[in-house]
Design an enzyme around this catalytic site. Sequence first.
Site, PDB file in Angstrom:
ATOM      1  N   ASP A  43     -13.685 -23.362 -14.746  1.00 39.66           N
ATOM      2  CA  ASP A  43     -13.573 -24.531 -15.624  1.00 39.66           C
ATOM      3  C   ASP A  43     -13.124 -25.777 -14.840  1.00 39.66           C
ATOM      4  O   ASP A  43     -12.056 -25.791 -14.231  1.00 39.66           O
ATOM      5  CB  ASP A  43     -12.546 -24.177 -16.725  1.00 39.66           C
ATOM      6  CG  ASP A  43     -12.618 -25.122 -17.904  1.00 39.66           C
ATOM      7  OD1 ASP A  43     -13.340 -26.129 -17.827  1.00 39.66           O
ATOM      8  OD2 ASP A  43     -11.924 -24.848 -18.905  1.00 39.66           O
ATOM      9  N   ASP A  79     -16.296 -28.579 -25.900  1.00 42.76           N
ATOM     10  CA  ASP A  79     -15.819 -27.425 -26.672  1.00 42.76           C
ATOM     11  C   ASP A  79     -16.321 -27.459 -28.113  1.00 42.76           C
ATOM     12  O   ASP A  79     -16.145 -28.457 -28.813  1.00 42.76           O
ATOM     13  CB  ASP A  79     -14.290 -27.410 -26.706  1.00 42.76           C
ATOM     14  CG  ASP A  79     -13.700 -27.098 -25.344  1.00 42.76           C
ATOM     15  OD1 ASP A  79     -14.432 -27.190 -24.342  1.00 42.76           O
ATOM     16  OD2 ASP A  79     -12.505 -26.758 -25.289  1.00 42.76           O
TER      17      ASP A  79
HETATM   18  C1  GAL Z   1     -11.689 -26.086 -21.798  1.00 43.13           C
HETATM   19  C2  GAL Z   1     -12.842 -25.141 -21.974  1.00 43.13           C
HETATM   20  C3  GAL Z   1     -12.467 -24.141 -23.047  1.00 43.13           C
HETATM   21  C4  GAL Z   1     -11.201 -23.426 -22.633  1.00 43.13           C
HETATM   22  C5  GAL Z   1     -10.093 -24.418 -22.306  1.00 43.13           C
HETATM   23  C6  GAL Z   1      -8.894 -23.721 -21.700  1.00 43.13           C
HETATM   24  O1  GAL Z   1     -12.024 -27.005 -20.791  1.00 43.13           O
HETATM   25  O2  GAL Z   1     -14.002 -25.835 -22.308  1.00 43.13           O
HETATM   26  O3  GAL Z   1     -13.516 -23.242 -23.261  1.00 43.13           O
HETATM   27  O4  GAL Z   1     -11.485 -22.604 -21.540  1.00 43.13           O
HETATM   28  O5  GAL Z   1     -10.525 -25.391 -21.397  1.00 43.13           O
HETATM   29  O6  GAL Z   1      -7.860 -24.598 -21.399  1.00 43.13           O
END
Ligand code: GAL
Length: 524
Positions: free
Chosen positions: A268, A331
Amino acid sequence: MPRGSFAPAYLKDRLMHSAALIAVSLMMGTGLAGAADLSAFMLTPKPGRAPRINGPGAYGARPGRPFVYRIPCTGARPIRFSAKGLPATLHLDGNTGILSGKTPDKAGEYKLELRAANQQGKAVRQFKLVVGDTLALTPPMGWNDWYTHYDHVTDKLVRQAADAMIASGMADYGYQYVNIDDCWMVKPGSDNPELQGEARDADGAIRPNRRFPDMAALTAYIHARGLKAGVYTGPGPRTCAEFTGSYRHEEIDARTFAKWGFDFLKYDWCSYTEVAGGKTLADYKRPYELMGGILPKLERDIVFNLCQYGMGDVWNWGGEVGGHSWRTTGDLGLEKDTRLPGFYSIGFKNAAHPEAARPGRWNDPDYILIGSVGNAFNIQAAPSPTVLVPDEQYSYMSMWALMASPLIFSGDMNYLDEFTLNVLCNSEVIEVDQDLLGKQARIVRHTESEFVLAKAMEDGSLAVGVFNTGDKPARIQVTWDELGLDGQRRVHDVWRQKDIGHASDLLSVEVNRHGVTMVRLFPN
Ligand code: GAL
């Protein structure tokens, strides 16, 4: 009935159905959803007592790597499993249907015949183990904790999820990844003692926080059930939730994940912005090229999921840098939409890139948020029943399956109700997702009130989803011209798992508000 159109028998119940649905949505609006009996809306028939082997017809793995695969199979237990053509490096447990061992050292296609038998009957299924360099020949299926457990995920909750994946029957349909998201590491500067401590050991290896006492024991627990384990990190100094990231520790972190026994990595972007140096395509690719180069050299197969929200049109290069799937959007849980629930807008965006998908390379529109699920706007809030009405939930699952998306549920595994399982576990819907041709549906029509997707299937049939995105029930017609078809087709209702007639030049269906009709059109 006019030639070329048909009216399924179930439509006569439609008015009653809509009235009842309004009642249910009102109850949901008042927080009484837990008490609602949704059995009247269930589309998926109960599986038979005789065995049926589900899951994909092929599975990709690299040579000489650890292997575990639980044959997904419905039917009354006990079921006795056997296999013909099993490579000598693999063992099948006849009671559990778990294949384990190592993949053969020699690349090639190993043709297996999987068998399952109980007192009610038997099932036989051809299964190709494709040993080479492509993983994820079909979209990964499983669970991810993020939208339920957020920054309070623990070893215990992950184990419970693995147990629930078996006990609920989800694993019998092919769900197999049990994936930990963010927040398993140390959080620098945290005032919570459970999250404090040295982020890395003396050798620089990443350390889990106190909620994860033994990562290797955790993956062993998951593997013992024939399931696979996933982990999360990011290329930046910190993850999105401000936990320790892999910046300048990419190699050692990948090795640690393999040593612990993880089979899946979500990578990520988050704080990588601070160190990326710019916003060019090269800047977007760099961290993924780096990790994508490390993973295939490990002694363990790790499916690589890129999470950077679609920047730099990732669908054009996610596969090149070693990704098996890549998030195409932000998200889903944070999506705001005034008229339609958020999964639609995410789905529409993801649907725009069908050419990017193929075996080993999948567009990822984020998780399936149904059942009891948390709130991404307030991650401390306890999970609560989804506000999506039944028709919306079937639309969600249909859209994801037609788009050959990873099917990753992210609701609470400890509160799986019958309706949620009815949406998640339809063997024919999943078959559309897992088809070996690996095509993502193309958009046939997209207007304010109608959305139509069509997915070519390996057997020559066409899977079609007709979505009503308008505010009232509607009759929707799709012509053979639009679908690129010619001649008579047998029309099979995928959700209800039954033939509903023949059609020669158009499909004409009544679709509930925010509902879907999903069919497969067979040449005969
Ligand atoms: C976001 C991601 C989510 C989750 C989250 C965790 O950037 O898109 O799916 O993993 O971070 O902090």
